[in-house]
Design an enzyme around this catalytic site. Structure first.
Site, PDB file in Angstrom:
ATOM      1  N   CYS A   1       0.015   6.842  -2.157  1.00  0.00           N
ATOM      2  CA  CYS A   1       1.012   5.979  -2.177  1.00  0.00           C
ATOM      3  C   CYS A   1       2.486   6.224  -3.534  1.00  0.00           C
ATOM      4  O   CYS A   1       3.168   5.562  -3.165  1.00  0.00           O
ATOM      5  CB  CYS A   1       0.506   4.411  -1.982  1.00  0.00           C
ATOM      6  SG  CYS A   1       0.256   3.505  -3.510  1.00  0.00           S
TER       7      CYS A   1
ATOM      8  N   SER B   1      -0.355   1.100   5.575  1.00  0.00           N
ATOM      9  CA  SER B   1       0.882   1.498   4.918  1.00  0.00           C
ATOM     10  C   SER B   1       2.143   0.668   5.793  1.00  0.00           C
ATOM     11  O   SER B   1       2.104  -0.632   6.674  1.00  0.00           O
ATOM     12  CB  SER B   1       1.118   2.306   7.387  1.00  0.00           C
ATOM     13  OG  SER B   1       0.922   1.050   7.834  1.00  0.00           O
TER      14      SER B   1
ATOM     15  N   GLU C   1      -0.414  -6.391  -8.155  1.00  0.00           N
ATOM     16  CA  GLU C   1      -0.903  -6.405  -8.673  1.00  0.00           C
ATOM     17  C   GLU C   1      -1.865  -5.985  -9.742  1.00  0.00           C
ATOM     18  O   GLU C   1      -1.380  -4.969 -10.063  1.00  0.00           O
ATOM     19  CB  GLU C   1      -2.552  -5.615  -7.606  1.00  0.00           C
ATOM     20  CG  GLU C   1      -1.876  -6.000  -6.047  1.00  0.00           C
ATOM     21  CD  GLU C   1      -3.032  -5.424  -4.742  1.00  0.00           C
ATOM     22  OE1 GLU C   1      -3.240  -4.182  -5.263  1.00  0.00           O
ATOM     23  OE2 GLU C   1      -3.681  -5.972  -4.138  1.00  0.00           O
TER      24      GLU C   1
ATOM     25  N   GLU D   1       0.575  -4.516  -0.092  1.00  0.00           N
ATOM     26  CA  GLU D   1       1.065  -2.947  -1.415  1.00  0.00           C
ATOM     27  C   GLU D   1       1.103  -1.956  -0.133  1.00  0.00           C
ATOM     28  O   GLU D   1       0.106  -1.406   0.497  1.00  0.00           O
ATOM     29  CB  GLU D   1      -0.145  -2.797  -2.344  1.00  0.00           C
ATOM     30  CG  GLU D   1      -0.525  -3.647  -2.861  1.00  0.00           C
ATOM     31  CD  GLU D   1       0.511  -3.640  -4.785  1.00  0.00           C
ATOM     32  OE1 GLU D   1       1.732  -1.774  -4.187  1.00  0.00           O
ATOM     33  OE2 GLU D   1       0.686  -4.437  -5.159  1.00  0.00           O
TER      34      GLU D   1
ATOM     35  N   TRP E   1      -7.800   4.009   3.526  1.00  0.00           N
ATOM     36  CA  TRP E   1      -8.921   5.111   2.467  1.00  0.00           C
ATOM     37  C   TRP E   1      -8.513   5.645   1.814  1.00  0.00           C
ATOM     38  O   TRP E   1     -10.254   6.605   1.131  1.00  0.00           O
ATOM     39  CB  TRP E   1      -9.658   5.813   4.070  1.00  0.00           C
ATOM     40  CG  TRP E   1      -7.918   6.222   4.675  1.00  0.00           C
ATOM     41  CD1 TRP E   1      -7.147   5.709   5.778  1.00  0.00           C
ATOM     42  CD2 TRP E   1      -7.267   6.927   4.675  1.00  0.00           C
ATOM     43  NE1 TRP E   1      -5.929   6.534   6.273  1.00  0.00           N
ATOM     44  CE2 TRP E   1      -5.781   7.615   5.188  1.00  0.00           C
ATOM     45  CE3 TRP E   1      -7.478   8.377   3.054  1.00  0.00           C
ATOM     46  CZ2 TRP E   1      -4.984   8.332   5.169  1.00  0.00           C
ATOM     47  CZ3 TRP E   1      -6.409   9.250   2.487  1.00  0.00           C
ATOM     48  CH2 TRP E   1      -5.315   9.866   3.541  1.00  0.00           C
ATOM     49  N   ASN E   2      -7.440   6.073   1.300  1.00  0.00           N
ATOM     50  CA  ASN E   2      -7.428   6.754   0.448  1.00  0.00           C
ATOM     51  C   ASN E   2      -7.826   6.549  -1.109  1.00  0.00           C
ATOM     52  O   ASN E   2      -8.045   7.217  -1.547  1.00  0.00           O
ATOM     53  CB  ASN E   2      -5.693   6.908   0.219  1.00  0.00           C
ATOM     54  CG  ASN E   2      -5.344   5.724  -0.616  1.00  0.00           C
ATOM     55  OD1 ASN E   2      -5.692   4.558  -0.093  1.00  0.00           O
ATOM     56  ND2 ASN E   2      -4.041   5.851  -0.925  1.00  0.00           N
TER      57      ASN E   2
HETATM   58  P1  NAP Z   1      -2.855   1.779   7.240  1.00  0.00           P
HETATM   59  O1  NAP Z   1      -3.026   2.532   8.555  1.00  0.00           O
HETATM   60  O2  NAP Z   1      -1.993   0.751   7.325  1.00  0.00           O
HETATM   61  O3  NAP Z   1      -4.501   1.339   7.154  1.00  0.00           O
HETATM   62  C1  NAP Z   1      -4.854   0.296   6.051  1.00  0.00           C
HETATM   63  C2  NAP Z   1      -5.388  -0.716   6.444  1.00  0.00           C
HETATM   64  O4  NAP Z   1      -5.018  -1.600   7.453  1.00  0.00           O
HETATM   65  C3  NAP Z   1      -6.523  -0.119   7.096  1.00  0.00           C
HETATM   66  O5  NAP Z   1      -8.258  -0.675   6.564  1.00  0.00           O
HETATM   67  C4  NAP Z   1      -6.965  -0.221   8.679  1.00  0.00           C
HETATM   68  O6  NAP Z   1      -8.016  -0.701   9.289  1.00  0.00           O
HETATM   69  C5  NAP Z   1      -6.117  -1.757   8.951  1.00  0.00           C
HETATM   70  N1  NAP Z   1      -5.904  -1.947  10.167  1.00  0.00           N
HETATM   71  C6  NAP Z   1      -4.251  -0.861  10.379  1.00  0.00           C
HETATM   72  N2  NAP Z   1      -3.658  -1.740  11.833  1.00  0.00           N
HETATM   73  C7  NAP Z   1      -4.756  -2.960  11.118  1.00  0.00           C
HETATM   74  C8  NAP Z   1      -3.235  -4.085  11.888  1.00  0.00           C
HETATM   75  N3  NAP Z   1      -3.042  -4.244  13.301  1.00  0.00           N
HETATM   76  N4  NAP Z   1      -4.226  -5.764  11.454  1.00  0.00           N
HETATM   77  C9  NAP Z   1      -5.035  -5.156  10.460  1.00  0.00           C
HETATM   78  N5  NAP Z   1      -5.775  -4.231   9.672  1.00  0.00           N
HETATM   79  C10 NAP Z   1      -4.947  -3.014   9.905  1.00  0.00           C
HETATM   80  O7  NAP Z   1      -2.399   2.725   6.294  1.00  0.00           O
HETATM   81  P2  NAP Z   1      -3.243   4.217   5.861  1.00  0.00           P
HETATM   82  O8  NAP Z   1      -2.853   5.254   6.604  1.00  0.00           O
HETATM   83  O9  NAP Z   1      -5.032   3.416   5.579  1.00  0.00           O
HETATM   84  O10 NAP Z   1      -2.976   4.354   4.811  1.00  0.00           O
HETATM   85  C11 NAP Z   1      -2.364   4.783   4.319  1.00  0.00           C
HETATM   86  C12 NAP Z   1      -0.794   4.369   3.277  1.00  0.00           C
HETATM   87  O11 NAP Z   1      -1.590   2.383   2.232  1.00  0.00           O
HETATM   88  C13 NAP Z   1      -0.030   4.854   3.148  1.00  0.00           C
HETATM   89  O12 NAP Z   1       1.522   4.454   3.285  1.00  0.00           O
HETATM   90  C14 NAP Z   1       0.208   4.660   1.291  1.00  0.00           C
HETATM   91  O13 NAP Z   1       0.815   4.637   1.100  1.00  0.00           O
HETATM   92  C15 NAP Z   1      -0.104   3.165   1.432  1.00  0.00           C
HETATM   93  N6  NAP Z   1      -0.970   3.113   1.017  1.00  0.00           N
HETATM   94  C16 NAP Z   1      -0.010   1.943  -0.980  1.00  0.00           C
HETATM   95  C17 NAP Z   1      -0.722   1.801  -1.965  1.00  0.00           C
HETATM   96  C18 NAP Z   1       0.113   0.529  -2.828  1.00  0.00           C
HETATM   97  O14 NAP Z   1      -0.752  -0.057  -3.308  1.00  0.00           O
HETATM   98  N7  NAP Z   1       1.344   0.620  -2.169  1.00  0.00           N
HETATM   99  C19 NAP Z   1      -1.954   2.484  -1.958  1.00  0.00           C
HETATM  100  C20 NAP Z   1      -2.961   2.686  -1.017  1.00  0.00           C
HETATM  101  C21 NAP Z   1      -2.489   3.015   0.291  1.00  0.00           C
HETATM  102  P3  NAP Z   1      -8.131   1.114  10.382  1.00  0.00           P
HETATM  103  O15 NAP Z   1      -9.153   1.580   9.030  1.00  0.00           O
HETATM  104  O16 NAP Z   1      -9.938   0.430  11.310  1.00  0.00           O
HETATM  105  O17 NAP Z   1      -7.158   1.193  11.535  1.00  0.00           O
END
Ligand code: NAP
Length: 474
Positions: free
Chosen positions: A278, A223, A455, A244, A144-145
């Site tokens: 992130c 995450s 990416e 990522e 979402w970020n």
């Molecule tokens: P998240 O909880 O891991 O969710 C990310 C995506 O994965 C959402 O679409 C979520 O769907 C989905 N998801 C959750 N559980 C899943 C499962 N079991 N199977 C498949 N998909 C699943 O992370 P977030 O809280 O939204 O995002 C923040 C994290 O992303 C932070 O740790 C940040 O550092 C990281 N991030 C990394 C980058 C990078 O490029 N490295 C960029 C941006 C963010 P739902 O929304 O329906 O739960």
């Protein structure tokens, strides 16, 4: 949802609410898709694959360029939708739309340069030919970020390579993804090439994509915790993964830094998107000789940040995404204070007339230590812990002492140190006197538990290509 070129509701009519994180106001109800809809989308993507993969690269490139141009024409509307559902200040949302469009433009160029190779053989009667071909149907899961940029950073190379896709945006921010889907439709993308499933439960979606052999690639941004689960799930079908994941970025200010540049850099890196990126500075290490001056100037700038609804002009800090995010910030600040950190500004939730979201006052913590929660975990909020250090060796050791390795930053005016530190940091992205290194032209991704693959940049398209070797006997 966008499935096989048509807008569809969930089969059982279920929906879920999308709300404004600044006000709690209901913005829209969107379809709550499940396994059945995901399966229909995979079927459509698999049907569309042969024709899309065979579409000449310049035609795929033209389509990507058309959508990029339309995104810029619609920048204000797309940015407003993003601010409404995600909370970031409008100026940042406009910036994200331009950044997101740049991935489509960059990969349009890359589509036209998917070159193969010929290699001299060891015997006279053979020829060695190397081809690069699309990996197949790809599933794209985004957080979402950065609701639009994280999607185009995957869609751009996937479509450029000739893959078809099934996307799943985050539950909190599906509207930005659906708007992008509408622009792709309008640009004439063939049915089934891009499908978008909205859902309040990611599990049926992921179970379905992992169970289907036709899905050959999963690209995930989110995450580290969920990323690890996807690695486990991918084993049965040996699917290719790009991940990522999270970060714990060090931001190092050496005694010889340009103080003003370091303060501005730390401000941008730490507080952009309310600290929810992130690549956000998570641990700010400041050398003792400059510590007092940096702390004073930085705190002055942080105190002046304007908090509020991102739609209001001049607001620089919007709400956190939800109450859970606020609770984490509260826990990190409380732990730091309990263990001796000093609050220079902020340190509490932010309250004002008309705001009902999860707002936190931009915070600076002095005399923080590497063993505090705020330095060990990704805070994902507007909290800047300042950690003093003495030597270059010491700070390199502290900076690398984490299981993450996404982004790191440092400020120095010593050219020799610049090379030493850049080479010594165990991170995929290093900003040397640069707090905002992200760009479509450069590889983005992490070492260690921050992910797999890159990416953007010259190698970004490889994540969506298979290498085929053809041995020709004459
Ligand atoms: P998240 O909880 O891991 O969710 C990310 C995506 O994965 C959402 O679409 C979520 O769907 C989905 N998801 C959750 N559980 C899943 C499962 N079991 N199977 C498949 N998909 C699943 O992370 P977030 O809280 O939204 O995002 C923040 C994290 O992303 C932070 O740790 C940040 O550092 C990281 N991030 C990394 C980058 C990078 O490029 N490295 C960029 C941006 C963010 P739902 O929304 O329906 O739960």
């Amino acid at each position: 949802m966008l499935i096989d070129g048509a807008w569809r509701a969930a089969r059982n009519g279920a929906t879920f609410a999308v709300t404004n994180p600044a006000t709690g106001e209901l913005l829209a109800e969107v379809p709550d898709g499940g396994a059945e809809e995901t399966q229909t989308a995979i079927d459509a993507a698999a049907r569309a694959l042969p024709a899309w993969a065979a579409t000449p690269a310049p035609a795929r490139a033209t389509l990507l360029r058309t959508v990029a141009a339309r995104m810029l024409e619609c920048q204000e509307r797309l940015a407003t939708i993003m601010t409404l559902e995600q909370g970031k200040p409008l100026a940042e949302a406009r910036g994200e739309i331009a950044y997101a469009a740049s991935f489509l433009s960059w990969f349009a160029g890359e589509a036209e340069r998917i070159y193969g190779q010929t290699v001299p053989a060891s015997v006279a009667h053979k020829r060695i030919l190397i081809l690069r071909q699309p990996v197949g149907v790809a599933a794209l899961i985004t957080p979402w970020n950065f609701p639009t940029a994280m999607l185009t950073r995957k869609l751009g190379p996937a479509l450029a390579a000739g893959c078809t896709v099934v996307c799943k945006p985050a539950e909190q921010t599906p509207l930005s993804a659906l708007e992008l889907g509408a622009l792709l439709q309008e640009a004439g993308l063939p049915p089934g090439v891009v499908n978008i499933i909205t859902t309040s439960d990611p599990v049926p979606f992921s179970t379905t994509i992992f169970a289907d052999d036709r899905v050959r690639k999963i690209s995930f941004t989110g995450s580290t915790e969920v990323g690890k689960r996807l690695i486990e799930q991918s084993a049965a079908g040996v699917k290719r993964l790009s991940l990522e994941l999270g970060g714990n970025a060090p931001f190092i200010v050496f005694d010889d830094a340009d103080l003003e540049a370091a303060v501005e850099g730390a401000l941008a890196s730490k507080f952009r998107n309310t600290g929810q990126t992130c690549v956000c500075a998570n641990r700010i290490f400041v050398q003792r000789g400059i510590y007092a001056r940096f702390a004073e100037r930085f705190t002055e700038r942080v105190r002046a940040l304007r908090v509020g609804d991102g739609l209001q002009p001049d607001v620089q800090i919007g709400p956190l995404i939800d109450q859970q995010a606020l609770a984490k910030v509260r826990r990190h600040v409380a732990d730091a204070v309990e263990h001796g950190a000093q609050v220079l500004t902020g340190g509490a939730p932010y309250q004002a007339e008309g705001l009902r979201g999860a707002f936190w006052t931009p915070t600076v913590l002095a005399e923080a230590r590497p063993d505090m929660l705020v330095a060990r975990e990704e805070t994902f909020g507007p909290v800047a812990p300042l950690i003093p250090f003495d030597s270059e060796d010491e700070v390199l050791r502290l900076a690398n002492d984490t299981s993450y390795g996404l982004a790191a930053y440092f400020y120095t005016r010593d050219a020799s140190r610049l090379f030493r530190v850049a080479e010594g940091l165990e991170y995929g992205i290093v900003g040397a006197n640069d707090a905002l290194p992200s760009t479509a032209q450069a590889p983005f991704g992490g070492f260690k538990q921050s992910g797999l693959g890159r990416e953007g940049g010259p190698t970004g398209i490889d994540e969506y290509l298979e290498i085929k070797y053809v041995s020709i006997g004459l």
